[in-house]
Design an enzyme around this catalytic site. Sequence first.
Site, PDB file in Angstrom:
ATOM      1  CG  HIS A  53      -1.989  -1.052   1.150  1.00 24.45           C
ATOM      2  ND1 HIS A  53      -3.299  -0.776   0.844  1.00 24.45           N
ATOM      3  CD2 HIS A  53      -1.924  -2.400   1.297  1.00 24.45           C
ATOM      4  CE1 HIS A  53      -4.004  -1.896   0.824  1.00 24.45           C
ATOM      5  NE2 HIS A  53      -3.192  -2.905   1.104  1.00 24.45           N
ATOM      6  CG  ASP A  90       0.152   9.503   1.184  1.00 22.14           C
ATOM      7  OD1 ASP A  90       0.109   8.314   1.514  1.00 22.14           O
ATOM      8  OD2 ASP A  90      -0.523  10.402   1.727  1.00 22.14           O
TER       9      ASP A  90
END
Length: 472
Positions: A162, A370
């Site tokens: 992720h 991110d």
Amino acid sequence: MRQRSLVVVANRLPIDDSVAPDGACEWRRSPGGLVSALHPLLRQTPATWVGWAGGTGPAPVLPDVDGVHMETVPLTADDLRDHYEGFANATLWPLYHDAVEQPEYHRRWWEAYQRVNQRFAEATAAVADPGAVVWVQDYHLQLVPGLLRELRPDLRIGFFLHVPFPPPELFMQLPRRSELLRGMLGADLIGFQRAQAAHNFAQLATKVLGLPATDRRIGVQDRVVRIGAYPVSIDTAEMAALAGRPDVTARARRLRHDLGDPERVILSLDRMDYTKGIEQRLKAYSELLASGDVKVRDTVLVQVAMPSRERVGQYQILRERIEREVGRINGEFGRVGEPAIHYLSQPFDRAELAALYRVADVMAVTPLRDGMNLVAKEYVAARVDDTGALLLSEFAGAAAELEQAYLVNPHDLEGLKQGLLSALRAAPADAGDRMRAMRDHLHRHDIHAWARSYLSALDDTGSLLTRLSSTG
Ligand code: G6P
């Protein structure tokens, strides 16, 4: 076709532990995230979720949730310190996020990482039916695919990261880099958020392990491991429905009133994490206040920073720095009853989050790095009337998809200030066009599409997927 069962393996179980007023523990399904993505499939397939329940000591026995068996993996206090807070969140997390904070390397942490990964692999091997599909999640468990393949070569194993996967120059720092790569290569399919991450991984497989690799396939002895980009998403329809609910609309109106009915509300909503660029954003905002480009009476900034990983030193230091800076800015620019920044450091329920998204004329999401950033996607999904403007960092995975956002480089203070002003001053027609295009994208690329595309690539017999497509 024989029904395959599914095992999801993630550091955390898909439930929150919250303590009721009488001190009892309540368990409930977390909204959003992976569990929503897999919900239709989990309901219809014999499914198990293997994960940590939070806390230390013996693993609690949990009831099934929506028919999904919860298999709890216990962590001791040492595991918590050396695996979760140590190797996962003070070595890998900073290393994978451009080393914006210095990654720490300790041999004891690596031992704990191996030990905990082994425990997850054994727990999974014990519950998986013959030939089951196993889907391992995220950086806490990178050794699990390899360990599991040794224990259970009959399984179909997927791994999804992720967070970003760093370029070779950074990854090469890791003292146990080859073991970590080999662990991931135990999978049949390795999914990343962005194509660049798959490229970085392929390069490292060749450089460190000498394996033949392209950005799609890596040869490992007699197997081929497939790799690729599968950008994760949100339950777009669910967020839109929540944001459109009359009580949420009324709550948004109330919030605006409580904020002093300003012309413009800016919202930032982050986990309290040094990757999120909160300090840079505060600095930019403070300079705009100082120059008079933004005035406290007209504009308010709501900064929500949800407490996270609070026992890790770097997180404690960050929180102190941010709270000092918010205090300074409010002291300098606020007025009685009119703070420049409304700062909240607490968790919110989904309806309150949706109301905050509805009230925000500008959403500022400016991480330094991110993997994806689902808050940016949730904001867009919540803007059901196609108003509002998204200020988004180029270094968030979401920027590759939400091209109509106001994109900024969060390291460039002047660029950040200009981006914020452009978003604040956006002409309604232009903002509407941008928002509509982004919302369309998210309706087509929602979390169900994500799970479907990853699992159809992993389970090429297609037996899981017949179930997923028949349930939407
Ligand atoms: C990131 C990670 C997740 C993690 C989440 C919250 O999004 O990719 O795996 O669960 O942060 O962090 P925490 O340490 O509370 O699980």
